[in-house]
Design a protein around this motif. Sequence first.
Motif, PDB file in Angstrom:
ATOM      1  N   TYR A 153      11.997  26.207 -28.930  1.00 41.61           N
ATOM      2  CA  TYR A 153      11.035  25.918 -27.437  1.00 41.61           C
ATOM      3  C   TYR A 153      12.709  24.288 -27.081  1.00 41.61           C
ATOM      4  O   TYR A 153      13.287  24.697 -26.064  1.00 41.61           O
ATOM      5  N   ALA A 154      13.356  23.921 -28.044  1.00 40.85           N
ATOM      6  CA  ALA A 154      15.118  23.578 -27.813  1.00 40.85           C
ATOM      7  C   ALA A 154      15.528  24.416 -27.071  1.00 40.85           C
ATOM      8  O   ALA A 154      16.247  23.056 -25.682  1.00 40.85           O
ATOM      9  N   SER A 155      15.881  25.223 -27.397  1.00 36.38           N
ATOM     10  CA  SER A 155      16.885  26.134 -26.657  1.00 36.38           C
ATOM     11  C   SER A 155      16.443  26.399 -24.838  1.00 36.38           C
ATOM     12  O   SER A 155      17.093  26.086 -24.377  1.00 36.38           O
ATOM     13  N   THR A 156      15.243  27.180 -25.129  1.00 32.01           N
ATOM     14  CA  THR A 156      14.664  26.762 -23.926  1.00 32.01           C
ATOM     15  C   THR A 156      14.241  26.166 -23.184  1.00 32.01           C
ATOM     16  O   THR A 156      14.314  26.037 -21.425  1.00 32.01           O
ATOM     17  N   TYR A 157      14.129  24.979 -23.297  1.00 32.84           N
ATOM     18  CA  TYR A 157      13.215  23.692 -22.258  1.00 32.84           C
ATOM     19  C   TYR A 157      13.956  22.885 -22.240  1.00 32.84           C
ATOM     20  O   TYR A 157      13.700  21.475 -21.849  1.00 32.84           O
ATOM     21  N   HIS A 158      14.867  22.578 -23.330  1.00 25.95           N
ATOM     22  CA  HIS A 158      16.248  21.742 -23.243  1.00 25.95           C
ATOM     23  C   HIS A 158      15.237  19.762 -23.360  1.00 25.95           C
ATOM     24  O   HIS A 158      15.548  18.966 -23.047  1.00 25.95           O
ATOM     25  N   PHE A 159      14.535  19.761 -24.659  1.00 28.05           N
ATOM     26  CA  PHE A 159      14.982  18.569 -25.639  1.00 28.05           C
ATOM     27  C   PHE A 159      14.835  18.336 -26.568  1.00 28.05           C
ATOM     28  O   PHE A 159      14.773  19.518 -27.207  1.00 28.05           O
ATOM     29  N   PRO A 160      14.657  17.417 -27.040  1.00 27.86           N
ATOM     30  CA  PRO A 160      15.244  16.928 -28.888  1.00 27.86           C
ATOM     31  C   PRO A 160      14.829  18.007 -29.299  1.00 27.86           C
ATOM     32  O   PRO A 160      13.681  17.440 -30.015  1.00 27.86           O
ATOM     33  N   VAL A 161      14.961  18.889 -30.626  1.00 25.94           N
ATOM     34  CA  VAL A 161      14.530  19.263 -31.594  1.00 25.94           C
ATOM     35  C   VAL A 161      15.159  19.114 -32.577  1.00 25.94           C
ATOM     36  O   VAL A 161      17.129  20.100 -32.857  1.00 25.94           O
ATOM     37  N   ALA A 162      15.188  18.280 -34.301  1.00 29.02           N
ATOM     38  CA  ALA A 162      15.442  18.887 -35.399  1.00 29.02           C
ATOM     39  C   ALA A 162      14.670  19.240 -36.308  1.00 29.02           C
ATOM     40  O   ALA A 162      13.250  18.838 -36.514  1.00 29.02           O
ATOM     41  N   ALA A 163      15.012  20.424 -36.917  1.00 25.74           N
ATOM     42  CA  ALA A 163      14.071  20.894 -37.953  1.00 25.74           C
ATOM     43  C   ALA A 163      14.191  20.700 -39.378  1.00 25.74           C
ATOM     44  O   ALA A 163      15.305  21.923 -39.691  1.00 25.74           O
ATOM     45  N   PHE A 164      13.989  20.217 -39.695  1.00 24.01           N
ATOM     46  CA  PHE A 164      14.349  19.922 -41.755  1.00 24.01           C
ATOM     47  C   PHE A 164      13.629  20.310 -42.735  1.00 24.01           C
ATOM     48  O   PHE A 164      12.555  20.496 -42.603  1.00 24.01           O
ATOM     49  N   ARG A 165      14.339  20.608 -43.564  1.00 17.68           N
ATOM     50  CA  ARG A 165      13.933  21.887 -44.961  1.00 17.68           C
ATOM     51  C   ARG A 165      13.720  21.101 -45.749  1.00 17.68           C
ATOM     52  O   ARG A 165      14.527  20.535 -46.129  1.00 17.68           O
ATOM     53  N   PHE A 166      12.200  20.515 -46.265  1.00 13.94           N
ATOM     54  CA  PHE A 166      12.203  19.381 -46.880  1.00 13.94           C
ATOM     55  C   PHE A 166      13.021  20.189 -48.390  1.00 13.94           C
ATOM     56  O   PHE A 166      11.967  21.444 -48.828  1.00 13.94           O
ATOM     57  N   PHE A 167      12.648  19.752 -50.048  1.00 15.91           N
ATOM     58  CA  PHE A 167      12.974  20.676 -50.850  1.00 15.91           C
ATOM     59  C   PHE A 167      11.963  19.986 -52.099  1.00 15.91           C
ATOM     60  O   PHE A 167      10.489  20.172 -51.439  1.00 15.91           O
ATOM     61  N   ASN A 168      12.544  19.325 -52.798  1.00 11.55           N
ATOM     62  CA  ASN A 168      10.836  19.246 -53.470  1.00 11.55           C
ATOM     63  C   ASN A 168      10.961  17.380 -54.277  1.00 11.55           C
ATOM     64  O   ASN A 168      11.145  16.609 -54.286  1.00 11.55           O
ATOM     65  N   VAL A 169      10.186  16.731 -52.607  1.00 12.35           N
ATOM     66  CA  VAL A 169      10.124  15.214 -52.737  1.00 12.35           C
ATOM     67  C   VAL A 169       9.296  14.724 -53.595  1.00 12.35           C
ATOM     68  O   VAL A 169       7.748  15.729 -53.980  1.00 12.35           O
TER      69      VAL A 169
ATOM     70  N   VAL B 239      18.266  22.479 -40.816  1.00 12.83           N
ATOM     71  CA  VAL B 239      19.076  21.172 -41.816  1.00 12.83           C
ATOM     72  C   VAL B 239      17.968  21.050 -42.479  1.00 12.83           C
ATOM     73  O   VAL B 239      16.747  20.471 -43.235  1.00 12.83           O
ATOM     74  N   ASN B 240      18.854  21.415 -44.369  1.00 10.57           N
ATOM     75  CA  ASN B 240      18.636  21.347 -45.405  1.00 10.57           C
ATOM     76  C   ASN B 240      18.499  19.635 -45.846  1.00 10.57           C
ATOM     77  O   ASN B 240      19.638  19.019 -45.410  1.00 10.57           O
ATOM     78  N   LEU B 241      17.232  18.795 -45.884  1.00  2.77           N
ATOM     79  CA  LEU B 241      17.131  17.792 -46.020  1.00  2.77           C
ATOM     80  C   LEU B 241      17.334  17.749 -47.401  1.00  2.77           C
ATOM     81  O   LEU B 241      15.645  17.060 -47.865  1.00  2.77           O
ATOM     82  N   ALA B 242      17.858  17.869 -48.079  1.00  6.79           N
ATOM     83  CA  ALA B 242      18.080  17.598 -49.808  1.00  6.79           C
ATOM     84  C   ALA B 242      20.025  17.295 -50.686  1.00  6.79           C
ATOM     85  O   ALA B 242      20.700  17.534 -49.213  1.00  6.79           O
TER      86      ALA B 242
END
Length: 321
Positions: A155-171, A235-238
């Motif tokens: 969606y970010a690439s196609t429609y040009h709005f800011p997106v960040a996908a963070f991969r959580f580990f063991n919170v 993005v790994n968020l750990a």
Amino acid sequence: MRILVTGGAGFIGANLCNELLSRPEVGGVTVLDDFSTGNASNIDFLRVEVVKDTILSRDTVAELVSRSDAVVHLAAQPSVPLSIMDPVSSHEVNMNGTVGILEACRNFHKAFIFASSSAVYGQTQKLPINEDDAAAPASPYAANKLAAESYALAYASTYHFPVAAFRFFNVYGPLQTPDHPYAAVIPSFIDAALHGRPLVIYGDGSQSRDFTYVGSLVKVLADAALKKVASPSPVNLAFGNRTTIIDLAKKIESIIGRSIDLQFSGPRPGDVQNSQADNSRLRALMPEARDSALDDGLRATIDWFSLGNSVRSLPTAVARV
């Protein structure tokens, strides 16, 4: 700014709301939660607007997104075992719900911060895990998260709005509940230890996890939402730490200050053996991100379980490393 937090009554969501409200840039926080896993008591004392509805309600989602500046999407059916028992419901919430929110963000051009999961990597033998390593989901939940983050980045690439996908580990941390069949290991261990019950270990205890203190995680999420951070890749968020379950039990025993019995059980389907993040992409994207030392985070969490058990008693700060 006004921030919409889906799943804001949950463990991470309520901690995030508390963090956002401490930021002078934030003029308001809206929580969208159906309270299927979230708890109203988590946000009772926070100055947030609460909308009780499901993320599958397109009209509600569109209205709330339209009057927000950014969305942090935490709402999910978060259990691996439950996704194995009921994969269709897991798909409906985790996949279809996410796409519905993305549609609203596309229509109103709003920033979208997505909570993905390290579960997408599956039973990898390579440590630490890099975001470019092949994904191999070992459960429907993990497959949901991988597909949903792929949609978000597309969606970010196609429609040009800011997106960040963070991969959580063991919170882990305050507000995490121990009292359900699929509870995470740290609240389960702490609750058992404080009440004199044995700590149940699934497998032999040699499995390892990259534990992240919730206070550290929500600071990253708040920064990402307020700055409308975007990344073309997940993005790994750990923070690249790794602790075995046996060592975790020993740390909790040491902090509590008394001997704790261990009870071993068979491994659970869908659980991975080892997990550790390569966080070089996170450091490049958000160089100010820091985690708490595990001992400090555990001590703050144990104190919360012992003394507070409410959002009012959330620790204001934990030592950094």
